[in-house]
Scaffold this motif. Structure first.
Motif: not given
Length: 770
Positions: A149-165, A412-417
């Motif tokens: 019941h929650a959704a977590f959006y990500t912009s493509g400007r987030a770093s690999n480290e932020a996106a992975f965590l 692209q990196g966000d998807r990879t991690v």
């Protein structure tokens, strides 16, 4: 600053050059970039500087020479601005008052300084302590009946480290609901290429551009969307490579380019011709065009067999590395030329010319942007382009390959991690093993499905790591209705935007450091890494003083939310926020290609992740590259709408102006298209204008044609005569996003069809009233 006069004035100069330098100066003055921050501009993409927060075009080993990019300067100037949005600003402005401002006006207020909570009684955002903000998020998340019941959006400007965590936190919370900006741009690439070449990424590096003799550019406008690409194309053109632009619009940047990096060209007012050939498919006609080129390649090869001359097909590559070619060739031979010409909108002579250029190329690179990926048939289009390139072995060869050009710097990196709503079981197994938990296995929600779930009451909490969700998404009134139905909306951001004003019952704005700013954690400057469009991973460090002492890094904000929501029994979130190398160690354990991550980042320019298909290793079920067969569809929403409305029915493509990057509006000019001081313009072919009984310069209202009974209309657009194919229109987004139906998506990718919207025009209502 003095407002630019609203006018239409054709632009006849080369792209970039002195015009770009002039607009850089304007932006530096407008943003009030102060004293020492000017040096920031010379530190983009440098060994001792930071990675540009703009596009994902790669750098050459982070070379020490200054690489000028107008839109990169705009992005940096916007982040380094001296203007501030403090709690005092919100004390003076209600949310309702701010909603009346344009997206351009909201951008101009500057950097956010403090975490904020929406107060419904006063209709204002008020200050909140960081710990209290994290506690509020934890209360909402832990009160949900179901993590989904929650959704977590990500912009493509987030770093690999932020996106992975972020993805680790969310999966430990219990959901794979990861709508992200990929869902709205290159998802057709990510979903289409794995079925043909086994990997949803490009197969080239910048080195390949030095060896290519032919470049086919599909659906792109590099001068605006990734200007540094023009420098690479300039070098290709200078050494004699054939460059073909394949796009409904004849973009100025692909005609002539004056490089600010080359003093002789600037001082002599010279320029370089980029594209030698322009092919102009109608909007949505790329699939039929590419299929026509492939059919002609078969015909040329058949003729070569009869005459005993050199084969046109790379028969050795096809035999050794592919499956499915015979079925594909049979389908091409059976295809009707009349259908190809009609559905592509390209004259037969132009198709033959393009096929001849391709057949003569010894090393061909095909690049593409969202002109290929935002259509109903975008997945088959990407796949047939892959087929075409395989026909002559143009994958895994030096100077040749597939090159999807991504938008945001780390999309692209966000998807990879791990920012992926459809994760593989292998990835989940590794993640669970390394972090000792059982990840959720059900696929989650993408952007469009998240909006629908909000409308249905199934998603009650929305958290956005960057971006401007409510403006980037389709069907704007319904997207806003969806956001306002949430119990909590949270936005992690650097500047004020529309989505902060279209909020849930509870709402937080959490201000974060920008990439240009020094990220101190316990006295140590931390670096963050990204992956560019060509799978190069590199690290960068900010150099500016943070805009406010009350900012946290994206990583610290993610860690704070995770610690408050889950505790730190399994993962010491706060330790990860203090030392980003710990996050990179985790990435290295979970994801192939990141071994010795921290050590390899020390190399200037970073390292290449490796793409299996570049090495002619095919991660497909057959173990080989796969030719796929697709028919030309003649039963689409546009076909059905045209059958109903005839020539009155036109197809609209949304596009960016030169003064914007994605949803960020830096100014009101689009000088390469001759538009100044305005954005509500509609580009149309003169014959269409005449047939509909209008005149250039009139105002028109635009209405979508869709079958769900919902009226979708935008009003008061200036009709501009433009060189665009008959039956086609162009206009800027986000102004025209209200016209894109939520259910109009790419088959197999879910991407909104923002480049192919069936519409009708009527004279503007206010004109009729007058």
């Amino acid at each position: 600053m003095k407002k630019t006069e609203a006018r239409i004035e054709p632009y006849t100069h080369p792209a970039a050059g002195w015009g770009a330098l002039k607009y850089v100066a304007i932006n530096l003055i407008k943003e009030k970039v102060t004293g020492g921050n000017y040096r920031t501009l010379f530190s983009q993409n440098q060994p001792d500087g930071f990675d540009c927060p703009g596009c994902a075009w790669p750098d050459r080993e982070h070379a020490s020479t200054f690489e000028f990019c107008e839109n990169g300067v705009k992005a940096v100037a916007a982040e380094a601005t001296s203007k501030r949005v403090t709690p005092a600003f919100f004390a003076q402005h209600t949310v309702s008052e701010l909603m009346a401002q344009s997206d351009f006006e909201l951008e101009q207020h500057g950097r956010l300084t403090d975490p904020l909570l929406y107060d419904a009684l006063s209709d204002r955002y008020v200050p909140i302590a960081w710990d209290d903000a994290f506690a509020l998020i934890a209360r909402h998340l832990n009160a949900l009946d179901d993590p989904d019941h929650a959704a977590f959006y990500t912009s493509g400007r987030a770093s690999n480290e932020a996106a992975f965590l972020y993805q680790l936190f969310v999966r430990m919370f219990g959901t794979n609901n990861f709508p992200d900006c990929s869902n709205m741009c290159h998802e057709a690439t990510s979903r289409g290429l794995p079925h043909t070449v086994g990997v949803g990424k490009g197969t080239v590096t910048l080195d390949d551009f030095e060896h290519a003799d032919t470049l086919l550019l599909f659906g792109q406008n590099p001068a605006t969307n990734h200007p540094r690409m023009l420098g690479e194309l300039r070098e290709c053109a200078k050494r004699g490579a054939t460059i073909v632009s394949i796009n409904p619009l004849k973009e100025r940047g692909l005609e002539r380019f004056a490089s600010p990096q080359h003093p002789v060209e600037m001082l002599t007012m010279g320029s370089t011709k980029i594209s030698s050939v322009f092919i102009r498919p109608k909007v949505g006609g790329d699939f039929a065009l590419i299929k026509g080129v492939a059919k002609r390649v078969i015909e040329l090869d058949d003729a070569a067999l009869l005459t005993g001359t050199e084969r046109v097909l790379d028969v050795e590559f096809i035999a050794e590395h592919t499956v499915g070619f015979d079925a594909f060739a049979a389908d091409l031979r059976a295809e009707n030329w009349a259908s190809i010409v009609a559905e592509s909108g390209v004259p037969m002579d132009d198709i033959l010319q393009l096929a001849d250029i391709y057949a003569k190329g010894r090393a061909v690179i095909a690049t593409w942007g969202m002109g290929l990926t935002q259509h109903k048939n975008s997945v088959p289009t990407v796949q047939i382009l892959s087929n075409l390139m395989m026909m002559r072995g143009n994958i895994g060869r030096r100077g040749a390959g597939l090159c999807p050009v991504r938008g945001h710097s780390n999309v692209q990196g966000d998807r990879t991690v791990g920012i992926e709503e459809q994760p593989t079981q292998e990835f989940l197994d590794r993640l669970g093993e390394v972090y000792d938990f059982e990840p959720p296995r059900e696929h989650g929600l993408d952007v469009v499905n998240t909006i629908q779930a909000m409308l249905d009451g199934r998603v009650k909490v929305f958290i956005g790591l960057g971006g401007n969700f409510s403006i980037a998404t389709p069907d704007t009134p319904r997207s806003w209705q969806a956001m306002r139905a949430c119990d909590l909306t949270v936005h992690i951001t650097t500047k004020l935007n529309r989505s902060h004003l279209v909020h849930g019952r509870d709402a937080l704005i959490l201000p974060t450091l920008g990439r240009t700013e020094i990220d101190w954690q316990r006295g140590v400057a931390q670096g963050v890494s990204v992956e560019d469009s060509m799978s190069m991973v590199h690290i960068s460090y900010g150099m500016n003083k943070p805009a406010s002492p009350n900012l946290l890094s994206e990583i610290a904000i993610v860690a704070g939310m995770a610690h408050a929501t889950l505790g730190s029994g399994k993962v010491d979130w706060l330790s990860h926020a203090n030392d980003y190398a710990l996050i990179r160690d985790g990435i290295a354990q979970v994801i192939d290609g990141f071994h010795d991550y921290n050590e390899r980042l020390k190399h200037p320019g970073g390292f290449h992740l490796g793409v299996a298909s570049r090495d002619r290793v095919w991660k497909t079920p057959s173990g080989k590259a796969q030719f796929l067969v697709h028919a030309i569809s003649v039963d689409t929403p546009i076909h059905r709408a045209r059958a109903q409305h005839g020539e009155r029915l036109l197809t609209l493509m949304t596009t960016r102006s030169h003064d914007q990057y994605n949803t960020t509006i830096y100014g009101l000019d689009d000088r390469y298209r001759g538009v100044y001081g305005q954005r509500r313009v509609l580009f149309a072919n003169r014959e269409d204008i005449d047939i509909l009984g209008f005149e250039p310069g009139e105002r028109v209202d635009i209405t979508s044609v869709w079958d769900d009974g919902i009226e979708r209309r935008v009003d008061g657009f200036l009709l501009v005569e433009y060189d665009i194919p008959r039956g086609c229109l162009g206009a800027y987004y986000p102004e025209t996003n209200p016209l894109v139906p939520l259910s109009s998506i790419a088959d197999g990718a879910g991407t909104p069809t923002s480049k192919s919207i069936p519409v009708l025009l009527t004279r503007a209502l206010e004109v009729l009233a007058a």
